[in-house]
Design a protein around this motif. Structure first.
Motif, mmCIF file in Angstrom:
data_model
loop_
_atom_site.group_PDB
_atom_site.id
_atom_site.type_symbol
_atom_site.label_atom_id
_atom_site.label_comp_id
_atom_site.label_asym_id
_atom_site.label_seq_id
_atom_site.Cartn_x
_atom_site.Cartn_y
_atom_site.Cartn_z
ATOM 1 N N ILE A 1 0.851 -1.182 0.000
ATOM 2 C CA ILE A 1 0.000 0.000 0.000
ATOM 3 C C ILE A 1 0.892 1.239 0.000
ATOM 4 N N GLU A 2 0.742 2.054 -1.035
ATOM 5 C CA GLU A 2 1.586 3.232 -1.231
ATOM 6 C C GLU A 2 0.923 4.455 -0.618
ATOM 7 N N GLY A 3 1.587 5.080 0.347
ATOM 8 C CA GLY A 3 1.039 6.268 0.983
ATOM 9 C C GLY A 3 0.054 5.913 2.078
ATOM 10 N N GLU A 4 -0.667 6.936 2.552
ATOM 11 C CA GLU A 4 -1.606 6.753 3.647
ATOM 12 C C GLU A 4 -2.858 6.018 3.178
ATOM 13 N N LEU A 5 -3.332 5.097 4.005
ATOM 14 C CA LEU A 5 -4.484 4.273 3.653
ATOM 15 C C LEU A 5 -5.786 4.975 4.012
ATOM 16 N N THR A 6 -6.637 5.195 3.001
ATOM 17 C CA THR A 6 -7.969 5.756 3.215
ATOM 18 C C THR A 6 -8.938 4.652 3.623
ATOM 19 N N SER A 7 -9.893 4.970 4.481
ATOM 20 C CA SER A 7 -10.929 4.011 4.891
ATOM 21 C C SER A 7 -10.325 2.727 5.455
ATOM 22 N N ARG A 8 -9.314 2.873 6.300
ATOM 23 C CA ARG A 8 -8.634 1.716 6.892
ATOM 24 C C ARG A 8 -9.597 0.732 7.572
ATOM 25 N N PRO A 9 -10.627 1.206 8.302
ATOM 26 C CA PRO A 9 -11.515 0.244 8.966
ATOM 27 C C PRO A 9 -12.170 -0.746 8.011
ATOM 28 N N TYR A 10 -12.412 -0.341 6.768
ATOM 29 C CA TYR A 10 -13.023 -1.258 5.813
ATOM 30 C C TYR A 10 -12.059 -2.370 5.416
ATOM 31 N N VAL A 11 -10.769 -2.048 5.316
ATOM 32 C CA VAL A 11 -9.761 -3.076 5.044
ATOM 33 C C VAL A 11 -9.633 -4.008 6.244
#
Length: 434
Positions: free
Chosen positions: A190-200
């Motif tokens: 994963i490149e950079g900051e992860l958006t919507s981490r709770p869904y992952v």
């Protein structure tokens, strides 16, 4: 024929018990896991959301195609697989992403298409990743957008994929769901900051419940080739749907609402609504197998809301702030522009009807309520977006005559919404429109 409705609400209190449908987010993941497990995993408490009904119909064979097509444990011999099978998922964005990955690793030629809006929603990031893995995928019309042709005959070329973290988490989830079926497994960078981490995190937790292990070290998620375990996945009620009841409580003078089945240890990222709405005086008490919402007067102290990990709550919270006249600031709204509609533009357009501005400055959005005015009547356009309809519906508490365009749009995620509103004192008057 579209059906508009006129919403009215007598009194400033909201009391009642509301049984919510199963989580669309959990259910859609569970259905793909069920299909990939070829019968080992069963799903309980399936959502009645239209998107989920569509996905279940396709994966469970009601569209003449199902788990038999995936990586060759079984071959579908019931029909001529040389003829591409057309699958139209309508406006179901999650289904488009998940099925793209699901059929990419299969042995059958499939054409995936959807509504006109779906043809405007990008799919290129996911297609590029799947092509890198070894999938044969072509675009039927416009490069980077549905419809897509999935050719079958998947042969894995690599286990290493790099994907940007600031895109829709559904791309990442789609890849993680199929990872254990890949002969070489998957190593997702994963490149950079992860958006919507709770869904992952939800995806990985549900895979774990189905016997699929993983490692997550810094920005790399690894899943080896492995078999699913025999188990049942029970789908929790939908926290996204619960958010509208929090909004109703926030705009009411008094509120006593009970939502059965919701827990304080949910996998759903949108359960953060309990923390967000605490700023508006809403107390959440978990007992008796659900959550009780009560309202107490409280001045809003928090002025900055980061919606990066819960973008589906953005419309709800922004509308509440606008109705209460809070000049709040919002971040993390980037993905809203590629949803069912451009939700940022839709919000700006509809909030202008009550004199409120949502001002975009780079990646920061500020509400200006200095010219807010509450009209006697208001028409809310919904832009074929279920969340626009439900986020604006609570305004009926403060606007005597609120007309909502295309009320049926809520079937996408919460078909019983208007019926449930009537249980707590809303009046729903239907109005036909050509």
């Amino acid at each position: 024929m579209k059906h508009n409705i006129i919403l009215t609400k007598q009194g400033q209190s909201a009391r009642g018990t509301i049984q919510l449908t199963g989580s669309k987010s959990e259910c859609n993941r569970a259905l793909v896991i069920e299909a990939l497990s070829t019968g080992k995993v069963k799903v309980e408490n399936i959502s009645d959301a239209a998107d989920t009904v569509t996905l279940a119909g396709i994966l469970r064979g009601n569209e003449e195609i199902g788990a038999e097509s995936v990586i060759g444990e079984f071959q579908n011999t019931q029909r001529d697989t040389r003829t591409p099978h057309l699958i139209n998922i309508g406006p179901a964005g999650t289904a488009m992403r998940f099925l793209t990955a699901y059929y990419a690793i299969g042995n059958e030629e499939v054409v995936l298409t959807g509504s006109e809006r779906m043809k405007q929603r990008p799919i290129g990031v996911l297609v590029d990743a799947l092509r890198s893995l070894g999938a044969f995928i072509e675009y039927e019309e416009n490069e980077g957008y549905p419809p897509i042709i999935l050719k079958g005959n998947f042969q894995q070329q690599t286990r290493n994929i790099t994907i940007k973290g600031n895109i829709s988490s559904q791309y990442i989830t789609a890849l993680l769901l199929i990872a254990a079926k890949l002969p070489l497994g998957l190593e997702l960078h994963i490149e950079g900051e992860l958006t919507s981490r709770p869904y992952v995190e939800m995806t990985l937790a549900m895979l774990n419940q189905a016997g699929i292990g993983h490692t997550w070290t810094e920005n790399v998620i690894s899943i080896e080739h492995q078999n699913f375990a025999e188990t049942s996945l029970h789908v929790e009620p939908d926290w996204s749907a619960a958010s509208y009841w929090y909004a109703i409580a926030a705009l009411s003078d008094e509120a006593e609402l009970f939502l059965p089945g919701l827990t304080s240890y949910s996998l759903q990222g949108d359960s953060v609504i309990t923390e967000i709405m605490a700023n508006f005086g809403i107390t959440s008490v978990f007992k008796d197998g659900g959550v009780y919402l009560t309202k107490e007067p409280k001045p809003l102290a928090r002025k900055i809301f980061d919606m990066k990990e819960c973008p589906d709550l953005a419309q709800t919270v922004i509308v509440v702030c606008a109705a209460l006249g809070h000049n709040a600031t919002f971040t993390g709204l980037e993905t809203l522009k590629i949803k069912e509609t451009d939700r940022v533009l839709a919000l700006q357009t509809e909030l202008a009807k009550i004199g409120v501005k949502l001002i975009e400055k780079g990646q920061v959005y500020k509400l200006d309520c200095s010219e807010k005015q509450i009209p006697q009547r208001m028409f809310v356009s919904t832009y074929d977006d279920h969340r626009m309809a439900m986020a604006f519906a609570p305004l009926a508490i403060v606007i005597p005559g609120l007309e909502i365009e295309d009320a049926d749009v809520v079937e996408k995620s919460y078909p019983a919404f208007w019926t449930d509103l009537q249980k707590v004192g809303f009046t729903v008057q239907e109005k036909a429109e050509s």
